[in-house]
Design a protein around this motif. Structure first.
Motif, PDB file in Angstrom:
ATOM      1  N   ILE A  46       0.830  -1.207   0.000  1.00 37.27           N
ATOM      2  CA  ILE A  46       0.000   0.000   0.000  1.00 37.27           C
ATOM      3  C   ILE A  46       0.861   1.252   0.000  1.00 37.27           C
ATOM      4  O   ILE A  46       0.608   2.213  -0.747  1.00 37.27           O
ATOM      5  N   ILE A  47       1.914   1.270   0.824  1.00 39.16           N
ATOM      6  CA  ILE A  47       2.812   2.424   0.862  1.00 39.16           C
ATOM      7  C   ILE A  47       3.483   2.630  -0.494  1.00 39.16           C
ATOM      8  O   ILE A  47       3.600   3.766  -0.983  1.00 39.16           O
ATOM      9  N   SER A  48       3.885   1.540  -1.133  1.00 34.49           N
ATOM     10  CA  SER A  48       4.537   1.636  -2.446  1.00 34.49           C
ATOM     11  C   SER A  48       3.572   2.179  -3.494  1.00 34.49           C
ATOM     12  O   SER A  48       3.958   2.999  -4.341  1.00 34.49           O
ATOM     13  N   ILE A  49       2.325   1.722  -3.446  1.00 34.57           N
ATOM     14  CA  ILE A  49       1.335   2.195  -4.422  1.00 34.57           C
ATOM     15  C   ILE A  49       1.090   3.693  -4.252  1.00 34.57           C
ATOM     16  O   ILE A  49       1.072   4.453  -5.221  1.00 34.57           O
ATOM     17  N   VAL A  50       0.912   4.127  -3.002  1.00 35.24           N
ATOM     18  CA  VAL A  50       0.664   5.547  -2.739  1.00 35.24           C
ATOM     19  C   VAL A  50       1.840   6.393  -3.195  1.00 35.24           C
ATOM     20  O   VAL A  50       1.660   7.437  -3.852  1.00 35.24           O
ATOM     21  N   CYS A  51       3.045   5.959  -2.884  1.00 40.15           N
ATOM     22  CA  CYS A  51       4.241   6.718  -3.280  1.00 40.15           C
ATOM     23  C   CYS A  51       4.388   6.772  -4.794  1.00 40.15           C
ATOM     24  O   CYS A  51       4.760   7.820  -5.355  1.00 40.15           O
ATOM     25  N   SER A  52       4.103   5.663  -5.488  1.00 39.86           N
ATOM     26  CA  SER A  52       4.239   5.642  -6.946  1.00 39.86           C
ATOM     27  C   SER A  52       3.207   6.550  -7.613  1.00 39.86           C
ATOM     28  O   SER A  52       3.516   7.253  -8.575  1.00 39.86           O
ATOM     29  N   VAL A  53       1.970   6.545  -7.084  1.00 37.64           N
ATOM     30  CA  VAL A  53       0.928   7.416  -7.645  1.00 37.64           C
ATOM     31  C   VAL A  53       1.280   8.883  -7.425  1.00 37.64           C
ATOM     32  O   VAL A  53       1.141   9.719  -8.333  1.00 37.64           O
ATOM     33  N   LEU A  54       1.776   9.231  -6.234  1.00 35.32           N
ATOM     34  CA  LEU A  54       2.198  10.604  -5.962  1.00 35.32           C
ATOM     35  C   LEU A  54       3.344  11.011  -6.871  1.00 35.32           C
ATOM     36  O   LEU A  54       3.403  12.156  -7.344  1.00 35.32           O
ATOM     37  N   SER A  55       4.249  10.073  -7.131  1.00 28.21           N
ATOM     38  CA  SER A  55       5.375  10.375  -8.016  1.00 28.21           C
ATOM     39  C   SER A  55       4.904  10.691  -9.429  1.00 28.21           C
ATOM     40  O   SER A  55       5.399  11.630 -10.066  1.00 28.21           O
ATOM     41  N   VAL A  56       3.941   9.906  -9.935  1.00 26.63           N
ATOM     42  CA  VAL A  56       3.412  10.155 -11.281  1.00 26.63           C
ATOM     43  C   VAL A  56       2.689  11.499 -11.335  1.00 26.63           C
ATOM     44  O   VAL A  56       2.849  12.277 -12.284  1.00 26.63           O
ATOM     45  N   MET A  57       1.908  11.799 -10.300  1.00 23.68           N
ATOM     46  CA  MET A  57       1.155  13.053 -10.281  1.00 23.68           C
ATOM     47  C   MET A  57       2.082  14.262 -10.208  1.00 23.68           C
ATOM     48  O   MET A  57       1.931  15.237 -10.948  1.00 23.68           O
ATOM     49  N   THR A  63       7.203  22.565 -13.314  1.00 25.37           N
ATOM     50  CA  THR A  63       8.253  23.160 -12.484  1.00 25.37           C
ATOM     51  C   THR A  63       8.991  22.103 -11.661  1.00 25.37           C
ATOM     52  O   THR A  63      10.218  22.155 -11.511  1.00 25.37           O
ATOM     53  N   LEU A  64       8.230  21.133 -11.133  1.00 16.46           N
ATOM     54  CA  LEU A  64       8.859  20.064 -10.357  1.00 16.46           C
ATOM     55  C   LEU A  64       9.626  19.109 -11.254  1.00 16.46           C
ATOM     56  O   LEU A  64      10.715  18.627 -10.889  1.00 16.46           O
ATOM     57  N   HIS A  65       9.099  18.843 -12.434  1.00 16.99           N
ATOM     58  CA  HIS A  65       9.759  17.917 -13.352  1.00 16.99           C
ATOM     59  C   HIS A  65      11.102  18.473 -13.826  1.00 16.99           C
ATOM     60  O   HIS A  65      12.067  17.724 -14.023  1.00 16.99           O
ATOM     61  N   GLU A  66      11.172  19.791 -14.031  1.00 19.88           N
ATOM     62  CA  GLU A  66      12.434  20.390 -14.467  1.00 19.88           C
ATOM     63  C   GLU A  66      13.508  20.300 -13.392  1.00 19.88           C
ATOM     64  O   GLU A  66      14.684  20.112 -13.696  1.00 19.88           O
ATOM     65  N   ARG A  67      13.112  20.410 -12.137  1.00 18.88           N
ATOM     66  CA  ARG A  67      14.085  20.390 -11.038  1.00 18.88           C
ATOM     67  C   ARG A  67      14.465  18.978 -10.623  1.00 18.88           C
ATOM     68  O   ARG A  67      15.611  18.718 -10.241  1.00 18.88           O
ATOM     69  N   ALA A  69      13.841  15.971 -12.499  1.00 19.23           N
ATOM     70  CA  ALA A  69      13.573  15.050 -13.615  1.00 19.23           C
ATOM     71  C   ALA A  69      14.262  13.711 -13.401  1.00 19.23           C
ATOM     72  O   ALA A  69      13.666  12.650 -13.623  1.00 19.23           O
ATOM     73  N   GLN A  70      15.502  13.717 -12.967  1.00 23.17           N
ATOM     74  CA  GLN A  70      16.239  12.465 -12.769  1.00 23.17           C
ATOM     75  C   GLN A  70      15.641  11.649 -11.636  1.00 23.17           C
ATOM     76  O   GLN A  70      15.525  10.425 -11.723  1.00 23.17           O
ATOM     77  N   TRP A  71      15.215  12.356 -10.567  1.00 24.91           N
ATOM     78  CA  TRP A  71      14.612  11.646  -9.441  1.00 24.91           C
ATOM     79  C   TRP A  71      13.320  10.972  -9.870  1.00 24.91           C
ATOM     80  O   TRP A  71      13.060   9.822  -9.493  1.00 24.91           O
ATOM     81  N   PHE A  72      12.496  11.663 -10.630  1.00 26.91           N
ATOM     82  CA  PHE A  72      11.242  11.079 -11.107  1.00 26.91           C
ATOM     83  C   PHE A  72      11.506   9.887 -12.028  1.00 26.91           C
ATOM     84  O   PHE A  72      10.760   8.909 -12.010  1.00 26.91           O
ATOM     85  N   PHE A  73      12.561   9.971 -12.831  1.00 29.26           N
ATOM     86  CA  PHE A  73      12.898   8.879 -13.746  1.00 29.26           C
ATOM     87  C   PHE A  73      13.255   7.616 -12.971  1.00 29.26           C
ATOM     88  O   PHE A  73      12.730   6.523 -13.240  1.00 29.26           O
ATOM     89  N   TYR A  74      14.157   7.767 -11.988  1.00 30.59           N
ATOM     90  CA  TYR A  74      14.557   6.609 -11.188  1.00 30.59           C
ATOM     91  C   TYR A  74      13.390   6.080 -10.347  1.00 30.59           C
ATOM     92  O   TYR A  74      13.251   4.864 -10.148  1.00 30.59           O
ATOM     93  N   SER A  75      12.573   6.990  -9.852  1.00 27.91           N
ATOM     94  CA  SER A  75      11.416   6.573  -9.055  1.00 27.91           C
ATOM     95  C   SER A  75      10.449   5.750  -9.888  1.00 27.91           C
ATOM     96  O   SER A  75       9.935   4.712  -9.437  1.00 27.91           O
TER      97      SER A  75
END
Length: 288
Positions: A46-57, A63-67, A69-75
Motif C-alpha cells: 500500500i505504501i509503495s502504491i501511494v508513493c508511486s501514484v504521488l510520483s506520477v502526479m 516546475t517540479l519535473h524540471e528540477r 527530472a532524474q529523481w522522477f525517472f529513477y522513481s
C-alpha cells in the motif's frame, strides 16, 4: 438391461494438482491477510502504491519535473520493477496463473506496469501509470472491511440490473440533443456561432446537462425559447437515472457476509462467508 448410470462430471479444477510448500507459503503471504508476514507485505504494498501514484502526479507538474527530472525517472523505474516482481510472484503463487491474469486485479496489476515499458514506443503514455491507484482497492480485503465489500456488491448488482433502462434513457437523450441541435442550427445559423450541426449538438448537450459554458448562445427570440425549453427539460431529466438506480437498489436483497480468503487456484476474493468452493474456478477454498 439396466440403465447406464451417467458418468460423473469432471471437476472444474485438477484434484491432483497441489502447490509446492514454498509456493503455498508464498500464496499465504501475498494473498492472505491473517499472518504477520502477510500484513507486512500488504502494508509495504500500500505504501509503495501511494508513493508511486504521488510520483506520477507530481512528475506531471512542469516546475517540479524540471528540477527533479532524474529523481522522477529513477522513481518510476524503481516502482515499475518492484511491481513487476510482485506481479510475477502472484502468478507463481497460484495454481492457474491464466485465471488470475483474467481477473479484475490481475488486469489492474498488469496495467500498472506496462505503460513504463510502452513509453519507449509511445512517449507520454507513462502517465497512465496513475491506474495504480486502483490497486488500493485491496485495502478493503487487507483491513477486513467485509461489510463495505458487501455494500459495494449491492451497488454493482443494482447498477447491473438497471443497465438496460439507463441505456434506453441515454438513447432518448442522444435523440433529443440531435433534434434540438439540428433545430438550433436552422434557427440561429452560423452568425450566432452555430456553424454546423455537430457544434449545435454540442451546445444542446451542454445546455441539456445544465452546464452552460456560454461559448455559444442563441440570439433570436425563437432560439432563446428553444434554449429555455431545453434547460427546463434538463432539470427534469437529471432525476431520471437517479430514480432508476434507486429503484433497483430497493430490489436488491441484503448481501451475505463476504469471505476475505483468496482462492489458491485463481487468486480471486469476494466469496460468500460460508463458501467451500471458489465461485470463479470451482477450486476448494480450504488449503490442501
Amino acid at each position: 438391461m439396466k440403465p447406464r448410470k451417467p458418468s460423473p462430471k469432471k471437476p472444474r479444477y485438477n484434484e491432483g494438482e497441489v502447490l509446492s510448500p514454498w509456493r503455498e507459503s508464498l500464496h499465504s503471504i501475498i494473498f492472505g491477510a491473517e499472518t504477520r508476514p502477510a500484513k507486512i507485505f500488504d502494508l509495504v504494498l500500500i505504501i509503495s502504491i501511494v508513493c508511486s501514484v504521488l510520483s506520477v502526479m507530481l512528475g506531471s507538474v512542469s516546475t517540479l519535473h524540471e528540477r527533479f527530472a532524474q529523481w522522477f525517472f529513477y522513481s518510476e523505474w524503481f516502482f515499475t520493477l518492484l511491481f513487476t516482481v510482485e506481479y510475477a510472484l502472484r502468478l507463481i503463487s497460484v495454481r492457474r496463473p491464466w485465471l488470475y491474469c483474467r481477473s479484475f486485479f490481475g488486469i489492474v496489476d498488469f496495467l500498472s506496469i506496462i505503460p513504463t515499458y510502452l513509453n519507449f514506443l509511445f512517449p507520454g503514455i507513462k502517465y497512465m501509470l496513475i491506474v495504480r491507484v486502483l490497486r488500493l482497492l485491496r485495502v478493503f480485503r487487507i483491513l477486513k472491511l467485509s461489510e463495505y465489500l458487501s455494500e459495494a456488491q449491492i451497488l454493482m448488482q443494482a447498477l447491473s440490473q438497471s443497465c438496460h433502462k439507463i441505456l434506453v434513457f441515454l438513447y432518448t437523450v442522444c435523440t433529443l440533443v440531435i433534434v434540438f441541435g439540428s433545430l438550433m442550427y436552422v434557427v440561429e445559423g452560423s452568425e450566432a456561432g452555430f456553424t454546423s450541426i455537430p457544434k449545435s449538438v454540442y451546445w444542446a448537450i451542454v445546455t441539456l446537462t445544465t452546464v452552460g459554458y456560454g461559448d455559444i448562445a442563441p440570439q433570436t427570440p425563437l432560439g432563446q425559447i428553444i434554449a429555455s425549453t431545453i434547460m427546463i427539460m434538463g432539470y427534469g431529466i437529471i432525476a431520471v437515472p437517479t430514480g432508476i438506480y434507486s429503484a433497483e437498489l430497493l430490489k436488491v436483497g441484503k448481501m451475505e457476509e463476504i469471505n476475505n480468503q483468496a482462492c489458491p487456484d485463481c487468486g480471486e476474493t469476494g466469496h460468500d462467508y460460508d463458501a467451500s468452493f471458489c465461485k470463479y474456478c470451482g477450486h476448494p477454498l480450504d488449503s490442501d
